[in-house]
Design a protein around this motif. Structure first.
Motif, mmCIF file in Angstrom:
data_model
loop_
_atom_site.group_PDB
_atom_site.id
_atom_site.type_symbol
_atom_site.label_atom_id
_atom_site.label_comp_id
_atom_site.label_asym_id
_atom_site.label_seq_id
_atom_site.Cartn_x
_atom_site.Cartn_y
_atom_site.Cartn_z
ATOM 1 N N ILE A 116 27.420 8.959 -7.159
ATOM 2 C CA ILE A 116 28.679 10.091 -6.913
ATOM 3 C C ILE A 116 28.147 11.212 -6.087
ATOM 4 O O ILE A 116 27.240 11.953 -6.217
ATOM 5 C CB ILE A 116 28.787 10.396 -8.425
ATOM 6 N N ILE A 117 29.166 11.339 -5.055
ATOM 7 C CA ILE A 117 29.113 12.705 -4.460
ATOM 8 C C ILE A 117 30.258 13.420 -4.884
ATOM 9 O O ILE A 117 31.531 13.168 -4.737
ATOM 10 C CB ILE A 117 29.091 12.405 -2.915
ATOM 11 N N SER A 118 30.008 14.747 -5.318
ATOM 12 C CA SER A 118 30.850 15.652 -5.761
ATOM 13 C C SER A 118 31.054 16.882 -4.996
ATOM 14 O O SER A 118 30.001 17.625 -4.589
ATOM 15 C CB SER A 118 30.588 15.814 -7.285
ATOM 16 N N THR A 119 32.328 17.472 -4.827
ATOM 17 C CA THR A 119 32.440 18.907 -4.487
ATOM 18 C C THR A 119 32.666 19.895 -5.328
ATOM 19 O O THR A 119 32.802 21.241 -5.203
ATOM 20 C CB THR A 119 33.503 18.935 -3.448
ATOM 21 N N LEU A 120 32.775 19.542 -6.652
ATOM 22 C CA LEU A 120 33.094 20.620 -7.709
ATOM 23 C C LEU A 120 31.741 20.917 -8.515
ATOM 24 O O LEU A 120 31.226 20.209 -9.150
ATOM 25 C CB LEU A 120 33.927 19.773 -8.572
ATOM 26 N N PRO A 121 31.554 22.239 -8.147
ATOM 27 C CA PRO A 121 30.130 22.725 -8.830
ATOM 28 C C PRO A 121 30.099 23.146 -10.278
ATOM 29 O O PRO A 121 29.311 23.796 -10.970
ATOM 30 C CB PRO A 121 29.903 23.788 -7.863
ATOM 31 N N THR A 122 31.293 23.006 -10.931
ATOM 32 C CA THR A 122 31.466 23.163 -12.437
ATOM 33 C C THR A 122 30.302 22.651 -13.248
ATOM 34 O O THR A 122 29.985 21.600 -13.039
ATOM 35 C CB THR A 122 32.877 23.093 -13.192
ATOM 36 N N LYS A 123 30.032 23.141 -14.334
ATOM 37 C CA LYS A 123 29.006 22.653 -15.288
ATOM 38 C C LYS A 123 29.782 21.299 -15.959
ATOM 39 O O LYS A 123 28.990 20.443 -16.233
ATOM 40 C CB LYS A 123 28.384 23.433 -16.276
ATOM 41 N N GLY A 124 31.120 21.486 -16.360
ATOM 42 C CA GLY A 124 31.675 20.444 -17.085
ATOM 43 C C GLY A 124 31.873 19.105 -16.162
ATOM 44 O O GLY A 124 31.447 17.975 -16.454
ATOM 45 N N SER A 125 31.922 19.417 -14.740
ATOM 46 C CA SER A 125 32.072 18.291 -13.842
ATOM 47 C C SER A 125 30.729 17.696 -13.576
ATOM 48 O O SER A 125 30.400 16.348 -13.706
ATOM 49 C CB SER A 125 32.841 18.574 -12.550
ATOM 50 N N GLN A 126 29.584 18.617 -13.451
ATOM 51 C CA GLN A 126 28.487 18.083 -13.196
ATOM 52 C C GLN A 126 27.789 17.361 -14.420
ATOM 53 O O GLN A 126 27.167 16.363 -14.309
ATOM 54 C CB GLN A 126 27.385 19.242 -12.802
ATOM 55 N N LEU A 127 27.962 17.774 -15.797
ATOM 56 C CA LEU A 127 27.536 17.139 -16.802
ATOM 57 C C LEU A 127 28.460 15.573 -16.789
ATOM 58 O O LEU A 127 27.700 14.724 -17.390
ATOM 59 C CB LEU A 127 27.996 17.930 -17.885
ATOM 60 N N THR A 128 29.480 15.642 -16.587
ATOM 61 C CA THR A 128 30.174 14.374 -16.887
ATOM 62 C C THR A 128 29.606 13.310 -15.673
ATOM 63 O O THR A 128 29.540 12.223 -16.145
ATOM 64 C CB THR A 128 31.774 14.595 -16.581
ATOM 65 N N PHE A 129 29.469 13.869 -14.582
ATOM 66 C CA PHE A 129 29.039 13.046 -13.728
ATOM 67 C C PHE A 129 27.503 12.029 -13.843
ATOM 68 O O PHE A 129 27.160 11.505 -13.538
ATOM 69 C CB PHE A 129 29.141 13.324 -12.113
ATOM 70 N N LYS A 130 26.658 13.346 -14.298
ATOM 71 C CA LYS A 130 25.339 12.874 -14.600
ATOM 72 C C LYS A 130 25.340 12.122 -15.595
ATOM 73 O O LYS A 130 24.423 11.312 -15.979
ATOM 74 C CB LYS A 130 24.561 14.287 -14.783
ATOM 75 N N TYR A 131 26.060 12.487 -16.817
ATOM 76 C CA TYR A 131 25.892 11.455 -17.948
ATOM 77 C C TYR A 131 26.461 10.090 -17.553
ATOM 78 O O TYR A 131 25.915 9.311 -18.117
ATOM 79 C CB TYR A 131 27.293 12.012 -18.848
ATOM 80 N N MET A 132 27.349 9.891 -16.748
ATOM 81 C CA MET A 132 27.897 8.618 -16.476
ATOM 82 C C MET A 132 26.505 7.989 -15.470
ATOM 83 O O MET A 132 26.689 6.546 -15.741
ATOM 84 C CB MET A 132 28.941 8.716 -15.197
ATOM 85 N N LEU A 133 26.031 8.636 -14.824
ATOM 86 C CA LEU A 133 24.912 7.795 -14.123
ATOM 87 C C LEU A 133 23.565 7.935 -15.116
ATOM 88 O O LEU A 133 22.626 7.038 -14.459
ATOM 89 C CB LEU A 133 24.478 8.970 -13.023
ATOM 90 N N GLY A 134 23.540 8.329 -16.454
ATOM 91 C CA GLY A 134 22.492 8.230 -17.177
ATOM 92 C C GLY A 134 21.324 9.147 -17.018
ATOM 93 O O GLY A 134 20.084 9.038 -17.237
ATOM 94 N N ILE A 135 21.520 10.156 -16.101
ATOM 95 C CA ILE A 135 20.704 11.164 -15.954
ATOM 96 C C ILE A 135 20.357 11.980 -16.944
ATOM 97 O O ILE A 135 21.107 12.548 -17.535
ATOM 98 C CB ILE A 135 21.041 11.845 -14.571
ATOM 99 N N GLU A 136 18.904 12.430 -17.192
ATOM 100 C CA GLU A 136 18.709 13.246 -18.079
ATOM 101 C C GLU A 136 19.133 14.565 -18.114
ATOM 102 O O GLU A 136 19.303 15.012 -16.876
ATOM 103 C CB GLU A 136 16.979 13.385 -18.407
ATOM 104 N N LEU A 137 19.891 15.004 -19.134
ATOM 105 C CA LEU A 137 20.613 16.404 -19.124
ATOM 106 C C LEU A 137 19.891 17.591 -19.551
ATOM 107 O O LEU A 137 20.286 18.807 -19.348
ATOM 108 C CB LEU A 137 21.913 16.205 -19.777
ATOM 109 N N GLU A 138 18.911 17.390 -20.393
ATOM 110 C CA GLU A 138 18.098 18.253 -20.916
ATOM 111 C C GLU A 138 16.513 18.302 -20.476
ATOM 112 O O GLU A 138 16.176 17.419 -20.440
ATOM 113 C CB GLU A 138 18.069 18.640 -22.237
ATOM 114 N N PRO A 139 15.795 19.406 -20.052
ATOM 115 C CA PRO A 139 16.429 20.705 -19.644
ATOM 116 C C PRO A 139 17.497 20.691 -18.490
ATOM 117 O O PRO A 139 17.531 19.676 -17.603
ATOM 118 C CB PRO A 139 15.397 21.583 -19.219
#
Length: 142
Positions: A73-96
């Motif tokens: 996923i390539i995104s142009t939206l730098p908000t935390k909500g957007s980043q969290l959504t896409f990272k969660y979709m990809l199964g990327i570790e969110l913490e830290p």
């Protein structure tokens, strides 16, 4: 409010069902952005809906189940909500929490923009099915 259908993906030998409510709750817990009137913030909602649209096109509606490891996923939206959504979709570790590009999530913020200074150019998301090198671009009009 109409409930959005969950997104179902394969991860290894398992099926993962992702609901917008769980992302909104996680966003509230991690970043303090509580849902308004029970609705997720616009950044979570637009990211979730863009993902639904893109995956249904890249994986031919209900004929195939998207494979989590096959998505970029390539995104142009730098908000935390957007980043969290896409990272969660990809199964990327969110913490830290890590801002910006990580793994198969790429943040390409338009020059002169940030999470507090957005333009319509920030609501562009490109989803890539890596195995076929096909992509689907979603532009949300907020």
């Amino acid at each position: 409010m109409k409930r959005l259908k969950p997104i179902i993906m394969e991860e290894g030998r398992n099926r993962v069902k992702i609901r917008i409510e769980e992302i909104a709750k996680l966003h509230a817990e991690m970043h303090g952005d509580e849902p308004m009137d029970g609705k997720p913030c616009v950044c979570v909602a637009s990211g979730f809906r863009a993902t639904q649209l893109a995956l249904s096109n890249l994986w031919h509606e209900d004929k195939e189940i998207p494979v989590r490891e096959d998505i970029k996923i390539i995104s142009t939206l730098p908000t935390k909500g957007s980043q969290l959504t896409f990272k969660y979709m990809l199964g990327i570790e969110l913490e830290p929490w890590q801002e910006g590009t990580i793994g198969d999530y790429v943040l390409e913020r338009p020059e002169g923009t940030d999470a507090k200074h957005l333009t319509t150019g920030n609501y562009v998301f490109t989803f890539i099915r890596k195995s076929t090198n096909t992509s689907y671009r979603v532009q949300v009009i907020p």
